[in-house]
Scaffold this motif. Structure first.
Motif, PDB file in Angstrom:
ATOM      1  N   UNK A 158     -94.291  26.458  61.590  1.00  0.00           N
ATOM      2  CA  UNK A 158     -94.067  25.882  62.914  1.00  0.00           C
ATOM      3  C   UNK A 158     -92.845  26.505  63.592  1.00  0.00           C
ATOM      4  N   UNK A 159     -92.036  27.250  62.827  1.00  0.00           N
ATOM      5  CA  UNK A 159     -90.857  27.904  63.383  1.00  0.00           C
ATOM      6  C   UNK A 159     -89.580  27.107  63.244  1.00  0.00           C
ATOM      7  N   UNK A 160     -89.523  26.244  62.236  1.00  0.00           N
ATOM      8  CA  UNK A 160     -88.320  25.452  61.963  1.00  0.00           C
ATOM      9  C   UNK A 160     -87.687  25.917  60.650  1.00  0.00           C
ATOM     10  N   UNK A 161     -86.358  25.905  60.602  1.00  0.00           N
ATOM     11  CA  UNK A 161     -85.656  26.307  59.387  1.00  0.00           C
ATOM     12  C   UNK A 161     -85.868  25.266  58.289  1.00  0.00           C
ATOM     13  N   UNK A 162     -86.123  25.759  57.086  1.00  0.00           N
ATOM     14  CA  UNK A 162     -86.370  24.893  55.932  1.00  0.00           C
ATOM     15  C   UNK A 162     -85.093  24.752  55.101  1.00  0.00           C
ATOM     16  N   UNK A 163     -84.878  23.563  54.562  1.00  0.00           N
ATOM     17  CA  UNK A 163     -83.701  23.293  53.728  1.00  0.00           C
ATOM     18  C   UNK A 163     -83.980  23.755  52.299  1.00  0.00           C
ATOM     19  N   UNK A 164     -84.061  25.072  52.132  1.00  0.00           N
ATOM     20  CA  UNK A 164     -84.327  25.673  50.829  1.00  0.00           C
ATOM     21  C   UNK A 164     -83.249  26.701  50.518  1.00  0.00           C
ATOM     22  N   UNK A 165     -82.869  26.845  49.244  1.00  0.00           N
ATOM     23  CA  UNK A 165     -81.966  27.938  48.871  1.00  0.00           C
ATOM     24  C   UNK A 165     -82.713  29.269  48.940  1.00  0.00           C
ATOM     25  N   UNK A 166     -81.982  30.355  48.876  1.00  0.00           N
ATOM     26  CA  UNK A 166     -82.626  31.678  48.924  1.00  0.00           C
ATOM     27  C   UNK A 166     -83.397  31.986  47.644  1.00  0.00           C
ATOM     28  N   UNK A 167     -82.978  31.418  46.527  1.00  0.00           N
ATOM     29  CA  UNK A 167     -83.647  31.732  45.263  1.00  0.00           C
ATOM     30  C   UNK A 167     -83.783  30.466  44.427  1.00  0.00           C
ATOM     31  N   UNK A 168     -84.459  30.622  43.287  1.00  0.00           N
ATOM     32  CA  UNK A 168     -84.643  29.487  42.383  1.00  0.00           C
ATOM     33  C   UNK A 168     -85.885  28.690  42.705  1.00  0.00           C
ATOM     34  N   UNK A 169     -85.855  27.406  42.337  1.00  0.00           N
ATOM     35  CA  UNK A 169     -86.969  26.490  42.544  1.00  0.00           C
ATOM     36  C   UNK A 169     -86.499  25.306  43.371  1.00  0.00           C
ATOM     37  N   UNK A 170     -87.276  24.958  44.402  1.00  0.00           N
ATOM     38  CA  UNK A 170     -86.924  23.813  45.244  1.00  0.00           C
ATOM     39  C   UNK A 170     -88.134  23.431  46.095  1.00  0.00           C
ATOM     40  N   UNK A 171     -88.005  22.311  46.793  1.00  0.00           N
ATOM     41  CA  UNK A 171     -89.039  21.857  47.719  1.00  0.00           C
ATOM     42  C   UNK A 171     -88.373  21.364  48.988  1.00  0.00           C
ATOM     43  N   UNK A 172     -89.090  21.511  50.119  1.00  0.00           N
ATOM     44  CA  UNK A 172     -88.572  21.015  51.399  1.00  0.00           C
ATOM     45  C   UNK A 172     -89.742  20.733  52.324  1.00  0.00           C
ATOM     46  N   UNK A 173     -89.453  19.928  53.353  1.00  0.00           N
ATOM     47  CA  UNK A 173     -90.459  19.618  54.365  1.00  0.00           C
ATOM     48  C   UNK A 173     -90.051  20.240  55.691  1.00  0.00           C
ATOM     49  N   UNK A 174     -91.031  20.668  56.469  1.00  0.00           N
ATOM     50  CA  UNK A 174     -90.772  21.145  57.827  1.00  0.00           C
ATOM     51  C   UNK A 174     -90.273  19.958  58.648  1.00  0.00           C
ATOM     52  N   UNK A 175     -89.124  20.076  59.332  1.00  0.00           N
ATOM     53  CA  UNK A 175     -88.598  18.960  60.117  1.00  0.00           C
ATOM     54  C   UNK A 175     -89.532  18.526  61.251  1.00  0.00           C
ATOM     55  N   UNK A 176     -90.384  19.419  61.731  1.00  0.00           N
ATOM     56  CA  UNK A 176     -91.261  19.091  62.860  1.00  0.00           C
ATOM     57  C   UNK A 176     -92.607  18.530  62.432  1.00  0.00           C
ATOM     58  N   UNK A 177     -93.170  19.059  61.341  1.00  0.00           N
ATOM     59  CA  UNK A 177     -94.544  18.682  60.971  1.00  0.00           C
ATOM     60  C   UNK A 177     -94.640  17.878  59.682  1.00  0.00           C
ATOM     61  N   UNK A 178     -93.595  17.941  58.854  1.00  0.00           N
ATOM     62  CA  UNK A 178     -93.635  17.269  57.561  1.00  0.00           C
ATOM     63  C   UNK A 178     -94.368  18.054  56.484  1.00  0.00           C
ATOM     64  N   UNK A 179     -94.926  19.230  56.830  1.00  0.00           N
ATOM     65  CA  UNK A 179     -95.592  20.052  55.806  1.00  0.00           C
ATOM     66  C   UNK A 179     -94.613  20.375  54.690  1.00  0.00           C
ATOM     67  N   UNK A 180     -95.122  20.353  53.449  1.00  0.00           N
ATOM     68  CA  UNK A 180     -94.278  20.624  52.286  1.00  0.00           C
ATOM     69  C   UNK A 180     -94.305  22.108  51.951  1.00  0.00           C
ATOM     70  N   UNK A 181     -93.142  22.644  51.578  1.00  0.00           N
ATOM     71  CA  UNK A 181     -92.996  24.032  51.160  1.00  0.00           C
ATOM     72  C   UNK A 181     -92.376  24.056  49.777  1.00  0.00           C
ATOM     73  N   UNK A 182     -92.868  24.965  48.957  1.00  0.00           N
ATOM     74  CA  UNK A 182     -92.391  25.099  47.589  1.00  0.00           C
ATOM     75  C   UNK A 182     -91.707  26.439  47.415  1.00  0.00           C
ATOM     76  N   UNK A 183     -90.560  26.431  46.771  1.00  0.00           N
ATOM     77  CA  UNK A 183     -89.881  27.661  46.386  1.00  0.00           C
ATOM     78  C   UNK A 183     -89.947  27.737  44.873  1.00  0.00           C
ATOM     79  N   UNK A 184     -90.610  28.765  44.366  1.00  0.00           N
ATOM     80  CA  UNK A 184     -90.754  28.958  42.922  1.00  0.00           C
ATOM     81  C   UNK A 184     -90.352  30.385  42.589  1.00  0.00           C
ATOM     82  N   UNK A 185     -89.296  30.516  41.776  1.00  0.00           N
ATOM     83  CA  UNK A 185     -88.799  31.840  41.374  1.00  0.00           C
ATOM     84  C   UNK A 185     -88.521  32.713  42.597  1.00  0.00           C
TER      85      UNK A 185
END
Length: 195
Positions: A158-185
């Motif tokens: 959607x074009x919103x910044x995600x609250x995720x680190x650059x590396x590692x494992x984490x999860x965050x939601x898009x502030x506008x849509x609530x879609x979940x994003x996964x950071x794995x390795x």
């Protein structure tokens, strides 16, 4: 809907444009170009022969899309951004046989005045900030800024910044849509169930 072509634009015989495109003032689309539906080309855009553009692309004023460039669906090219196709150009040396292909994946944004050095792939929904210089491949969802560009974060589709680190494992939601994003390795992807 029908495609609209401004009277000052030149669309060479043989060019293929999908339905409902908008081709504005002083645009030149070359004969070999293959363009999908619902695309918009702002004033003073050039599209080369060996160019493929998917559906719903937005190409803002003063952009030249040279041979060996492919844009997938939903790509945004900001005003005066630059593509190249020869890595080491010289006026006195013909290097047309050495073009390096550039691929911009679905949903990517290329900010105003950025430069994409040929031979790179810009990942799905990546976001290249204004004035950045891309000289290597960009991961999906990456936020890139600077000269040369470096990754400073992740962006949702959607074009919103995600609250995720650059590396590692984490999860965050898009502030506008609530879609979940996964950071794995260090690889960002949409969570399960997203379409």
């Amino acid at each position: 809907m029908a495609t609209t072509i401004h009277p000052t634009a030149i669309v060479d015989a043989g060019a293929v444009l999908g339905e409902d495109c908008r081709v504005w003032h002083f645009v030149h689309i070359s004969a070999g170009a293959r363009i999908g539906a619902r695309c918009s080309f702002g004033q003073n855009v050039f599209v080369g022969n060996d160019v493929t553009i998917g559906d719903n692309a937005r190409v803002q004023n003063n952009v030249s899309i040279y041979d060996a460039v492919t844009l997938e669906d939903d790509v945004f090219c900001g005003p005066s951004m630059v593509f190249t196709n020869v890595y080491n150009p010289r006026a006195a040396v013909s290097r047309k046989a050495e073009y390096r292909r550039t691929l911009v994946r679905r949903g990517a944004t290329l900010g105003a005045n950025c430069t994409i050095v040929c031979g790179t792939t810009i990942g799905r929904h990546a976001f290249v900030g204004a004035g950045a210089v891309i000289n290597r491949d960009v991961p999906d969802f990456a936020l890139m800024v600077g000269v040369p560009a470096r990754q400073i974060g992740w962006m949702s589709r959607y074009g919103e910044r995600l609250a995720l680190p650059l590396s590692g494992d984490a999860e965050a939601a898009c502030p506008a849509t609530g879609e979940r994003y996964l950071l794995r390795a260090g690889v960002c992807s949409l969570g399960e169930g997203a379409v």
